[in-house]
Scaffold this motif. Structure first.
Motif, PDB file in Angstrom:
ATOM      1  N   ASP A   1      27.737  30.630 -26.457  1.00  0.00           N
ATOM      2  CA  ASP A   1      29.071  31.214 -26.572  1.00  0.00           C
ATOM      3  C   ASP A   1      29.585  31.139 -28.000  1.00  0.00           C
ATOM      4  OD1 ASP A   1      29.033  31.789 -23.901  1.00  0.00           O
ATOM      5  OD2 ASP A   1      30.394  30.171 -23.304  1.00  0.00           O
ATOM      6  N   GLU A   2      29.253  30.059 -28.720  1.00  0.00           N
ATOM      7  CA  GLU A   2      29.695  29.925 -30.099  1.00  0.00           C
ATOM      8  C   GLU A   2      28.978  30.910 -31.004  1.00  0.00           C
ATOM      9  OE1 GLU A   2      31.580  28.488 -33.618  1.00  0.00           O
ATOM     10  OE2 GLU A   2      32.112  28.611 -31.492  1.00  0.00           O
ATOM     11  N   LEU A   3      27.687  31.145 -30.756  1.00  0.00           N
ATOM     12  CA  LEU A   3      26.981  32.178 -31.518  1.00  0.00           C
ATOM     13  C   LEU A   3      27.664  33.525 -31.333  1.00  0.00           C
ATOM     14  CD1 LEU A   3      23.449  32.974 -32.330  1.00  0.00           C
ATOM     15  CD2 LEU A   3      24.456  34.527 -30.668  1.00  0.00           C
ATOM     16  N   VAL A   4      27.995  33.868 -30.107  1.00  0.00           N
ATOM     17  CA  VAL A   4      28.658  35.146 -29.836  1.00  0.00           C
ATOM     18  C   VAL A   4      29.982  35.220 -30.582  1.00  0.00           C
ATOM     19  CG1 VAL A   4      29.750  36.537 -28.032  1.00  0.00           C
ATOM     20  CG2 VAL A   4      27.525  35.466 -27.614  1.00  0.00           C
ATOM     21  N   ARG A   5      30.752  34.144 -30.534  1.00  0.00           N
ATOM     22  CA  ARG A   5      32.047  34.144 -31.208  1.00  0.00           C
ATOM     23  C   ARG A   5      31.885  34.349 -32.708  1.00  0.00           C
ATOM     24  NH1 ARG A   5      35.305  31.468 -34.233  1.00  0.00           N
ATOM     25  NH2 ARG A   5      33.823  29.782 -34.584  1.00  0.00           N
ATOM     26  N   ARG A   6      30.942  33.604 -33.317  1.00  0.00           N
ATOM     27  CA  ARG A   6      30.755  33.699 -34.763  1.00  0.00           C
ATOM     28  C   ARG A   6      30.316  35.098 -35.195  1.00  0.00           C
ATOM     29  NH1 ARG A   6      27.716  28.167 -36.913  1.00  0.00           N
ATOM     30  NH2 ARG A   6      29.134  26.656 -35.933  1.00  0.00           N
ATOM     31  N   VAL A   7      29.396  35.667 -34.455  1.00  0.00           N
ATOM     32  CA  VAL A   7      28.838  36.954 -34.861  1.00  0.00           C
ATOM     33  C   VAL A   7      29.800  38.093 -34.578  1.00  0.00           C
ATOM     34  CG1 VAL A   7      26.972  38.608 -34.459  1.00  0.00           C
ATOM     35  CG2 VAL A   7      26.464  36.170 -34.638  1.00  0.00           C
ATOM     36  N   LEU A   8      30.321  38.166 -33.349  1.00  0.00           N
ATOM     37  CA  LEU A   8      31.157  39.307 -32.998  1.00  0.00           C
ATOM     38  C   LEU A   8      32.513  39.261 -33.678  1.00  0.00           C
ATOM     39  CD1 LEU A   8      30.312  39.975 -29.243  1.00  0.00           C
ATOM     40  CD2 LEU A   8      29.240  40.847 -31.325  1.00  0.00           C
ATOM     41  N   SER A   9      32.964  38.072 -34.088  1.00  0.00           N
ATOM     42  CA  SER A   9      34.226  38.012 -34.833  1.00  0.00           C
ATOM     43  C   SER A   9      34.101  38.705 -36.179  1.00  0.00           C
ATOM     44  CB  SER A   9      34.674  36.564 -35.021  1.00  0.00           C
ATOM     45  OG  SER A   9      33.766  35.851 -35.845  1.00  0.00           O
ATOM     46  N   GLU A  10      32.884  38.796 -36.694  1.00  0.00           N
ATOM     47  CA  GLU A  10      32.663  39.507 -37.955  1.00  0.00           C
ATOM     48  C   GLU A  10      32.765  41.017 -37.765  1.00  0.00           C
ATOM     49  OE1 GLU A  10      32.512  38.013 -40.748  1.00  0.00           O
ATOM     50  OE2 GLU A  10      32.286  35.953 -40.016  1.00  0.00           O
ATOM     51  N   LEU A  11      32.764  41.456 -36.516  1.00  0.00           N
ATOM     52  CA  LEU A  11      32.875  42.883 -36.209  1.00  0.00           C
ATOM     53  C   LEU A  11      34.243  43.247 -35.648  1.00  0.00           C
ATOM     54  CD1 LEU A  11      29.424  43.328 -34.420  1.00  0.00           C
ATOM     55  CD2 LEU A  11      30.015  44.124 -36.704  1.00  0.00           C
ATOM     56  N   ASP A  12      35.123  42.226 -35.525  1.00  0.00           N
ATOM     57  CA  ASP A  12      36.432  42.454 -34.902  1.00  0.00           C
ATOM     58  C   ASP A  12      36.262  43.090 -33.528  1.00  0.00           C
ATOM     59  OD1 ASP A  12      37.887  41.444 -37.082  1.00  0.00           O
ATOM     60  OD2 ASP A  12      37.719  43.361 -38.132  1.00  0.00           O
ATOM     61  N   THR A  13      35.295  42.544 -32.799  1.00  0.00           N
ATOM     62  CA  THR A  13      34.934  43.103 -31.494  1.00  0.00           C
ATOM     63  C   THR A  13      35.172  42.058 -30.416  1.00  0.00           C
ATOM     64  OG1 THR A  13      33.250  44.497 -32.495  1.00  0.00           O
ATOM     65  CG2 THR A  13      33.059  44.090 -30.143  1.00  0.00           C
ATOM     66  N   ASP A  14      35.724  42.471 -29.311  1.00  0.00           N
ATOM     67  CA  ASP A  14      35.942  41.586 -28.173  1.00  0.00           C
ATOM     68  C   ASP A  14      34.610  41.391 -27.450  1.00  0.00           C
ATOM     69  OD1 ASP A  14      36.521  40.369 -25.746  1.00  0.00           O
ATOM     70  OD2 ASP A  14      38.378  41.471 -25.458  1.00  0.00           O
ATOM     71  N   PRO A  15      34.106  40.146 -27.387  1.00  0.00           N
ATOM     72  CA  PRO A  15      32.823  39.921 -26.707  1.00  0.00           C
ATOM     73  C   PRO A  15      32.808  40.439 -25.270  1.00  0.00           C
ATOM     74  CG  PRO A  15      33.490  37.966 -27.913  1.00  0.00           C
ATOM     75  CD  PRO A  15      34.649  38.912 -27.966  1.00  0.00           C
ATOM     76  N   GLY A  16      33.970  40.365 -24.606  1.00  0.00           N
ATOM     77  CA  GLY A  16      34.027  40.848 -23.233  1.00  0.00           C
ATOM     78  C   GLY A  16      33.773  42.344 -23.139  1.00  0.00           C
ATOM     79  N   ASP A  17      34.248  43.087 -24.157  1.00  0.00           N
ATOM     80  CA  ASP A  17      34.024  44.529 -24.156  1.00  0.00           C
ATOM     81  C   ASP A  17      32.562  44.860 -24.443  1.00  0.00           C
ATOM     82  OD1 ASP A  17      36.694  44.922 -23.672  1.00  0.00           O
ATOM     83  OD2 ASP A  17      37.211  45.247 -25.786  1.00  0.00           O
ATOM     84  N   VAL A  18      31.964  44.105 -25.382  1.00  0.00           N
ATOM     85  CA  VAL A  18      30.589  44.390 -25.802  1.00  0.00           C
ATOM     86  C   VAL A  18      29.579  43.956 -24.745  1.00  0.00           C
ATOM     87  CG1 VAL A  18      28.797  43.796 -27.473  1.00  0.00           C
ATOM     88  CG2 VAL A  18      31.120  44.307 -28.254  1.00  0.00           C
TER      89      VAL A  18
END
Length: 237
Positions: free
Chosen positions: A78-95
């Protein structure tokens, strides 16, 4: 692990007999990483270039690759997802549509059945086979379900359980210790040259995986399995 048959020595041109083959997992016993990225991109709608840029930005921000941290168990998936997708300004739930990252990632991961069959041949010839993998603890049920682990491997060394990953010398030392082998009798197969170099520094022989045909030919040549060698070996190091 289920013990393999007694080791049978194979003459190699520059040292003692090779008795053990150790393989990498991702990119060797699976399809290439680029294909996995492509399927992940199709599943999430994130272009591959944007995903790679996000990983690079996260690495600069935290001073270490998030994948490297995940592979030694220093962070959770979950932390990997947060770190990476935050760089895209993307909601992990949407992706990810509420799915674990690993479930989406493994849509693009296929087992290299041809190389898996080759490992059975190596064992049938009397050699031991090991697995040395940089992997993720949350993904363990997925990759183990894709391979007959107990059938194929005498030893499995997984970075996420060791807290250290290739190419750190320590993980190679642990591998050799668990094999109870002289490093000079171990042949290592990996798709990354830096991992092969690290194995050589520890006294092992190493072949960089490029294609399955090349790997089978080169490993067969060095391990004395002439029936598997269709042409003179090339690309070994």
């Amino acid at each position: 692990m289920t013990p393999g048959p007694p080791a049978v020595a194979a003459t190699r041109p520059d040292g003692p007999p090779i008795t053990t083959l150790v393989c990498d997992y991702g990119g060797v016993l699976t399809n290439p990483l680029a294909e996995t990225y492509a399927v992940f991109s199709d599943s999430t709608g994130i272009p591959v270039e944007d995903l790679q840029t996000a990983f690079a930005r996260a690495t600069r921000r935290y001073g270490v690759s998030p994948m490297a941290e995940l592979e030694i168990g220093a962070i959770a998936e979950d932390e990997l997802v947060r770190r990476v997708l935050s760089e895209l300004d993307t909601d992990p739930g949407d992706v990810l549509r509420g799915l674990p990252f690993g479930e989406v990632w493994f849509r693009g991961r296929r087992t290299n059945e041809e190389l898996t069959a080759f490992l059975r041949t190596v064992r049938a010839a009397g050699h031991r086979v090991g697995l040395l993998t940089n992997n993720v603890r949350e993904w363990e049920p997925r990759w183990r379900a894709a391979l007959p682990v107990a059938e194929l491997f005498d030893t499995v060394v997984d970075s996420s359980r060791e807290g250290v990953r290739k190419p750190d010398p320590e993980i190679y030392r642990r591998l050799v210790a668990r094999l109870g082998a002289d490093p000079a009798t171990v042949l290592f197969l990996d798709d990354l040259e830096e991992n092969c170099v690290a194995a050589r520094v520890q006294g092992m022989r190493a072949i960089r995986f490029d294609t399955t045909d090349q790997a089978v030919r080169d490993v067969g040549h060095l391990m004395g399995l002439p029936a598997l060698v269709n042409e003179p070996s090339g690309g070994t190091s």
